[in-house]
Design a protein around this motif. Structure first.
Motif, PDB file in Angstrom:
ATOM      1  N   TYR A  41     -13.341  98.632   8.956  1.00  0.00           N
ATOM      2  CA  TYR A  41     -12.709  97.466   9.580  1.00  0.00           C
ATOM      3  C   TYR A  41     -11.430  97.089   8.824  1.00  0.00           C
ATOM      4  N   GLY A  42     -11.518  97.038   7.487  1.00  0.00           N
ATOM      5  CA  GLY A  42     -10.352  96.681   6.677  1.00  0.00           C
ATOM      6  C   GLY A  42      -9.205  97.645   6.867  1.00  0.00           C
ATOM      7  N   GLY A  50      -3.276  98.203  11.819  1.00  0.00           N
ATOM      8  CA  GLY A  50      -2.795  97.417  12.945  1.00  0.00           C
ATOM      9  C   GLY A  50      -1.646  96.521  12.535  1.00  0.00           C
ATOM     10  N   LEU A  51      -1.751  95.897  11.357  1.00  0.00           N
ATOM     11  CA  LEU A  51      -0.687  95.057  10.836  1.00  0.00           C
ATOM     12  C   LEU A  51       0.582  95.865  10.593  1.00  0.00           C
ATOM     13  N   ASP A  52       0.423  97.068  10.063  1.00  0.00           N
ATOM     14  CA  ASP A  52       1.564  97.942   9.814  1.00  0.00           C
ATOM     15  C   ASP A  52       2.293  98.266  11.120  1.00  0.00           C
ATOM     16  N   ASP A  53       1.540  98.566  12.165  1.00  0.00           N
ATOM     17  CA  ASP A  53       2.158  98.863  13.455  1.00  0.00           C
ATOM     18  C   ASP A  53       2.846  97.630  14.032  1.00  0.00           C
ATOM     19  N   ALA A  54       2.277  96.445  13.787  1.00  0.00           N
ATOM     20  CA  ALA A  54       2.900  95.206  14.265  1.00  0.00           C
ATOM     21  C   ALA A  54       4.237  94.978  13.564  1.00  0.00           C
ATOM     22  N   TYR A  98      -8.093  96.999  13.841  1.00  0.00           N
ATOM     23  CA  TYR A  98      -6.738  97.320  14.282  1.00  0.00           C
ATOM     24  C   TYR A  98      -6.205  96.238  15.223  1.00  0.00           C
ATOM     25  N   ARG A  99      -7.016  95.840  16.191  1.00  0.00           N
ATOM     26  CA  ARG A  99      -6.587  94.807  17.146  1.00  0.00           C
ATOM     27  C   ARG A  99      -6.269  93.502  16.427  1.00  0.00           C
ATOM     28  N   GLU A 100      -7.132  93.116  15.499  1.00  0.00           N
ATOM     29  CA  GLU A 100      -6.952  91.836  14.826  1.00  0.00           C
ATOM     30  C   GLU A 100      -5.798  91.880  13.827  1.00  0.00           C
ATOM     31  N   GLY A 101      -5.578  93.047  13.199  1.00  0.00           N
ATOM     32  CA  GLY A 101      -4.428  93.187  12.317  1.00  0.00           C
ATOM     33  C   GLY A 101      -3.122  93.126  13.088  1.00  0.00           C
ATOM     34  N   LYS A 102      -3.119  93.677  14.273  1.00  0.00           N
ATOM     35  CA  LYS A 102      -1.879  93.727  15.054  1.00  0.00           C
ATOM     36  C   LYS A 102      -1.464  92.351  15.555  1.00  0.00           C
ATOM     37  N   VAL A 103      -2.422  91.455  15.763  1.00  0.00           N
ATOM     38  CA  VAL A 103      -2.058  90.108  16.216  1.00  0.00           C
ATOM     39  C   VAL A 103      -1.909  89.132  15.048  1.00  0.00           C
ATOM     40  N   PHE A 104      -2.108  89.615  13.826  1.00  0.00           N
ATOM     41  CA  PHE A 104      -1.972  88.740  12.658  1.00  0.00           C
ATOM     42  C   PHE A 104      -0.525  88.432  12.347  1.00  0.00           C
ATOM     43  N   THR A 105       0.365  89.385  12.563  1.00  0.00           N
ATOM     44  CA  THR A 105       1.726  89.262  12.084  1.00  0.00           C
ATOM     45  C   THR A 105       2.546  88.240  12.866  1.00  0.00           C
TER      46      THR A 105
END
Length: 240
Positions: free
Chosen positions: A148-149, A155-159, A208-215
């Motif tokens: 998960y981490g 995901g954050l990196d892609d964002a 990944y989904r949650e990292g991508k919407v974090f930024t």
């Protein structure tokens, strides 16, 4: 005019250390937008006689768990003009994350990292609770949490990559200064060998989904600019 703009950017960068993630992320984006608009770099604004500093996050991972933290620190530091490294006290299994950069960058980076770690740990706590109720063994739970981490920071990196594409004009504003990178030259960076946990793809996808919407871009979609008297009390609100 230039002095007023510099003061405004400095105030926005200071707001970037706000504990409110929406306010902090919006302030950072606004500051960078102004820097591009007026063709100013942070070095020209703030760093005539300033040296890079280190900021101890007081956050650590251990030899046995939370290895995703190094990937998260790497993504956040690289996208906020900093670098990171780890400090391990003698005889300890705790590896503390340290950020190195110019003061405003390092403090902002540390603030974003602390909030991101809290988000990941909160979700991992929920994952562990469900898996324990389902009587999953400890090693499987740990693998799921690590996966998960990893999904979160990728995901954050892609964002961040999407954000850079949208704001290509930022250019040098986003570059890690060479004098900041220099601290890593005599160091050996720790590399964690990640396992491929195909059995936990659902946790990776969730992260990944949650990292991508974090930024910043996603968090700020509905955030309006708070215009102050120092900025321009007669100016209408503008979108990023």
């Amino acid at each position: 005019m230039e002095a007023n703009i510099k003061d405004r950017i400095k105030k926005l960068l200071a707001l970037g250390r706000s504990p409110n993630p929406n306010e902090a992320n919006y302030a950072i984006l606004k500051a960078k937008k102004l820097m591009v608009e007026y063709k100013l770099t942070e070095r020209e604004l703030l760093r005539h006689d300033e040296n890079p500093i280190k900021v101890d996050s007081d956050i650590y991972y251990t030899t046995r768990s939370e290895h995703w933290m190094t990937g998260l620190a790497d993504v956040i530091s690289e996208n906020n003009c900093c670098v990171f490294y780890m400090v391990t006290p003698s005889g300890s299994q705790r590896h503390y994350i340290i950020f190195h950069g110019y003061e405003e960058d390092a403090l902002i980076c540390n603030s974003i990292f602390a909030y991101a770690v809290d988000c990941v740990r909160t979700q991992i706590k929920a994952i562990k609770k469900v898996m324990k109720l389902n009587e999953q063994p400890a090693n499987i739970i740990n693998e799921a949490c690590e996966t998960y981490g990893k999904g979160f920071y990728e995901g954050l990196d892609d964002a961040y990559t999407t954000q850079e594409y949208v704001h290509q004009e930022w250019g040098l504003v986003m570059v890690v200064p060479p004098e900041v990178k220099a601290i890593l030259e005599p160091m050996e960076r720790a590399h964690i060998k990640e396992k491929n946990h195909d059995d936990h793809y659902s946790f990776y996808a969730q992260g990944y989904r949650e990292g991508k919407v974090f930024t910043t871009q996603n968090k700020l979609a509905d955030t309006k600019e708070k215009t102050t008297a120092e900025d321009n009390p007669t100016t209408n609100q503008e979108a990023i």
